[in-house]
Write an enzyme that holds these catalytic residues in place. Structure first.
Site, short mmCIF file in Angstrom:
data_model
loop_
_atom_site.label_atom_id
_atom_site.label_comp_id
_atom_site.label_asym_id
_atom_site.label_seq_id
_atom_site.Cartn_x
_atom_site.Cartn_y
_atom_site.Cartn_z
N CYS A 174 0.85 -1.19 0.00
CA CYS A 174 0.00 0.00 0.00
C CYS A 174 0.89 1.24 0.00
CB CYS A 174 -0.93 0.02 1.20
SG CYS A 174 -0.06 0.15 2.79
N CYS A 209 3.36 1.74 2.81
CA CYS A 209 4.63 1.01 2.67
C CYS A 209 5.64 1.87 1.90
CB CYS A 209 4.41 -0.30 1.92
SG CYS A 209 3.34 -1.48 2.76
N ASP A 238 6.47 30.43 -30.72
CA ASP A 238 7.54 30.82 -31.64
C ASP A 238 7.00 30.69 -33.06
OD1 ASP A 238 10.22 31.20 -32.72
OD2 ASP A 238 10.17 29.04 -33.11
#
Length: 797
Positions: free
Chosen positions: A41, A44, A470
């Protein structure tokens, strides 16, 4: 004439930019990747991350979804030190396998015969087979024969002990390290339910003949030792194994895009070698044997083995797998080609320029993997919550137990409420909410030719309200094109193109090549000059078909007493007033015409601008060209705001000024001169047809040279962020609503287990919906001839 946008050396990213700081740190430290095992999980992952970050000079980020740790550590650190530290936290760690082995593992992971998945499936099947009768007997009183409780115990015990062993083992490991995770909640809850039931069967009244108790959606308030909870213990294990199995398969599907990207490359290559008699021989070898500078053959239908330059042959190359661009691009001698693209036409001989990890394919895969391994700020918040959720859940369970007993209810009632809290509180959905969406979103982006550098980019796209573009190579093709032919009175148009095109074909100048290409397209094969001379800064001259031909500036023709008449002068001035380049042509002592060359707007740019507006973005054209050129391009593309005649070094100032006005700015560019502005912008998008410096400075790379890809990138990023928020909302809402229900006895523990498993499945499934995301142009026919062109600045004659 068109003025060029000068390019300067590679600029550094501004010190205030977060990515710049990360790059600086990366240069000072060593980047190490670890594969983490045993995590169940998000809490952890949080524990491993904390453990690693306690080491001096170490900065680590652990991702539960990808099961990887990205570590920045001092150059002299031994990776074994990091591995040992992870093992101290109760988990496993190892360095990634070599590329060839990793690829084999990746292919194996795509099959259902993956050992880890197979073991999980076996536990699930056995657990389901044994649990179904246990749950059925508990739910249907008619099935509760004499001593049915003991039969349930025989069936449920293997489920809790054997099928649930991974949870118990992880819980014990965590306990030894003074920590708790979702496995702690599952293990404590199911073992408690099993032990309670054993006591009730052997020492209470639950094992007596004729004992029947009905299934209840809420907890039972009957006498404690007359009630068993074996259906809870077996059902919770089964439901959670089912959820974990679906989650694991779904996570593999979520990473499929990256694995597919890694597997695109060629496996073998036809290498050209010199034989004993100096003749060229082809040798089929593994692609790993290819070296920079080697020449190799690519036949029709074969993948190009590495990035390189065509040295012989011509063909069409299908790059759709990398760029999403459906139209093959024509290539010939001197053109660059990208590894993993497919030769759709003739035989090519290619000289390798980049191999292995340096190829564009490998860089793309690395960028995608880095993005998937990173963490957005919103995920860090979820991780922090998950990290404290388990101890809070245990505290609530203990408090619920005490409250029920203190209120005078039987011990069994308080026990059931506590077990329900433990089961329902597992923060699986919370831990999966962000990384699974990020995994799927970035993988889908890679398939579309949109490379998102990191999870923080998603949050940037939400804020952006202005997009600065640009001009050259971004809005326009960046390639000079013959746009107009004006013959003098009495001069044949085809003759003008033949003689001028034949002469210019011998010049390497971009404008000369534009004229030659345009002439060939209109009149066919061009004559070969009998003589040729380049007059620097003025033009070219030579003898073509017996005529002495001049092409270049008006002053060059004047030196040969060939003056433009009034009509040609007017046409030339009109072209130059629009920012185009006009080339005067004369032969046999007279000016014979004017050829007009310009950088054309991409056919998809106007559609891209419309999509930007739909996204709520205000487009701004930013260029170093003169005002007339900029306004003409802006008018064709549908851009209202124009900032022209800006030197490259001043582009950053423009971005900064817009930001100071309160605007959140995205910048799209492709040249070296755009790199500082891309870095300064809140969101930088680099055209993949541009320079490596620009791509490095940007947050998102658009592999195809289509400006619509920028709109797709922003839409995908916003959709991914929206999915993350939806996941987090339901994960938080689920825990927030379910824990009080469980504590107040309104939720049967078995139903709590089912709901907890389904919440994780919902989050992963919702994330997988991103796999269906489509570019807006997918359902529209691409305009003919709009293949991406190499980014080139227009050059004056």
């Amino acid at each position: 004439m068109t003025s060029t946008e000068p390019q300067h050396g590679s600029p550094a990213r501004p010190a205030g930019n977060a990515a710049a700081q990360e790059n600086t740190a990366a240069q000072e430290n060593t980047a190490i990747e670890l594969l983490i095992g045993g995590m169940t999980c998000a809490s952890c992952a949080m524990r491993v991350e904390k453990k690693l970050n306690k080491l001096l000079g170490v900065s680590a980020s652990v991702n539960y979804a990808t099961e990887k740790a990205r570590v920045l550590a001092p150059p002299d650190i031994d990776p074994q030190t990091l591995i040992t530290e992870v093992q101290k936290a109760g988990y496993t760690a190892q360095l990634p396998a070599p590329p060839a082995i990793a690829e084999n593992r990746g292919q194996e992971a795509d099959r259902d015969s993956d050992p880890e998945l197979e073991a999980l499936r076996q536990r699930l099947l056995v657990s389901a087979l044994l649990s179904v009768p246990v749950i059925a007997m508990a739910m249907v009183p008619a099935l509760q024969f004499d001593y049915w409780g003991f039969a349930s115990l025989v069936l449920a015990a293997p489920v809790v002990v054997w099928a649930g062993w991974p949870f118990h083992r992880a819980a014990w490991t965590n306990l030894r390290h003074g920590a708790a995770s979702m496995d702690t909640l599952i293990s404590v809850g199911t073992v408690s339910a099993l032990l309670w039931s054993i006591v009730a069967l052997f020492f209470g009244t639950a094992g007596q003949p004729g004992v029947v108790h009905p299934f209840e959606l809420t907890i039972s308030r009957s006498d404690g030792l007359g009630h068993i909870y074996l259906e809870v213990a077996a059902g919770v294990i089964t439901f959670i194994l089912l959820g974990r199995y679906i989650e694991k398969r779904s996570k593999r599907r979520a990473g499929a895009a990256l694995r597919a990207l890694l597997e695109l490359g060629a496996k073998e290559v036809s290498l050209l070698r010199r034989g004993p008699g100096r003749e060229q021989l082809e040798e089929r070898v593994p692609v790993e044997d290819l070296q920079v500078g080697d020449k190799f053959v690519v036949r029709p239908g074969e993948k190009i083995a590495a990035d390189g330059v065509v040295v012989a042959g011509s063909s069409a190359v299908d790059a759709s797998m990398l760029t999403g661009e459906s139209m093959p691009a024509d290539v010939g001698e001197g053109d660059a080609v990208t590894g993993a693209t497919v030769n759709a036409g003739g035989r090519l001989v290619v000289r390798a320029t980049r191999i292995g990890a340096d190829t564009q394919l490998a860089q793309m895969a690395r960028m995608v993997e880095d993005a998937q391994s990173g963490k957005a700020e919103i995920q860090r918040l979820a991780d922090r919550v998950s990290g404290v959720f388990v101890p809070i859940a245990i505290a609530i369970a203990v408090a619920a137990l005490g409250a029920w007993i203190g209120a005078g209810f039987p011990l069994s009632a308080g026990f059931t409420a506590a077990v329900a809290v433990l089961i329902i509180a597992c923060p699986c959905a919370l831990g999966l909410a962000t990384p699974t969406a990020l995994l799927v979103g970035t993988g889908r982006g890679a398939q579309m030719g949109v490379l998102i550098k990191g999870p923080e980019v998603l949050e940037s796209t939400r804020r952006v309200d202005t997009i600065v573009l640009d001009k050259t190579g971004t809005v326009t093709t960046g390639k000079m094109t013959l746009t107009d032919v004006i013959p003098a009175a009495g001069v044949d148009r085809a003759e003008l193109l033949r003689l001028a095109g034949g002469l210019e074909d011998y010049s390497e100048h971009p404008i000369a090549q534009a004229i030659a290409t345009g002439a060939t397209a209109e009149v066919g094969e061009l004559p070969t000059p009998e003589s040729f001379e380049n007059i620097e800064g003025k033009g070219v001259t030579g003898v073509v078909d017996g005529h002495t031909v001049l092409a270049g500036r008006e002053s060059l023709l004047a030196e040969w007493s060939q003056c433009l008449d009034d009509d040609l002068k007017t046409a030339k001035q009109a072209a130059e007033s629009q920012g185009k380049t006009a080339i005067a042509v004369g032969w046999d002592g007279a000016a014979c015409g004017v050829l007009v060359v310009s950088d054309q707007i991409k056919l998809t740019s106007a559609e891209a601008i419309r999509q930007f507006r739909e996204l709520g973005l205000t487009p701004v054209l930013l260029t170093g060209d003169n005002q007339a050129v900029a306004e003409q391009v802006a008018a064709e593309a549908g851009i209202e705001q124009v900032i022209a005649e800006v030197l490259p070094k001043d582009k950053v100032d423009v971005i900064t000024r817009l930001q100071a006005e309160g605007k959140a700015v995205a910048m799209v560019g492709d040249g070296v001169n755009d790199a500082p502005a891309l870095a300064q912008a809140d969101l930088g998008l680099a055209m993949g047809t541009g320079t490596d410096v620009a791509i490095e400075a940007a947050d998102i790379t658009l592999v195809r040279g289509d400006l619509r890809a920028a709109a797709d990138a922003i839409r995908l990023s916003r959709r991914t962020l929206g999915t993350i928020k939806t996941n987090l909302f339901w994960a938080f809402a689920y825990n927030t609503a379910a824990i009080p229900l469980a504590a107040f006895g309104l939720l049967n523990p078995m139903l709590a287990g089912a709901a907890m498993a389904l919440s994780s499945v919902f989050v992963v499934t919702n994330s997988l919906r991103l796999r269906t995301f489509k570019a807006k142009a997918d359902d529209e026919a691409a305009p003919a001839g709009d293949a991406p062109a190499p980014a080139r600045e227009p050059v004056n004659a």
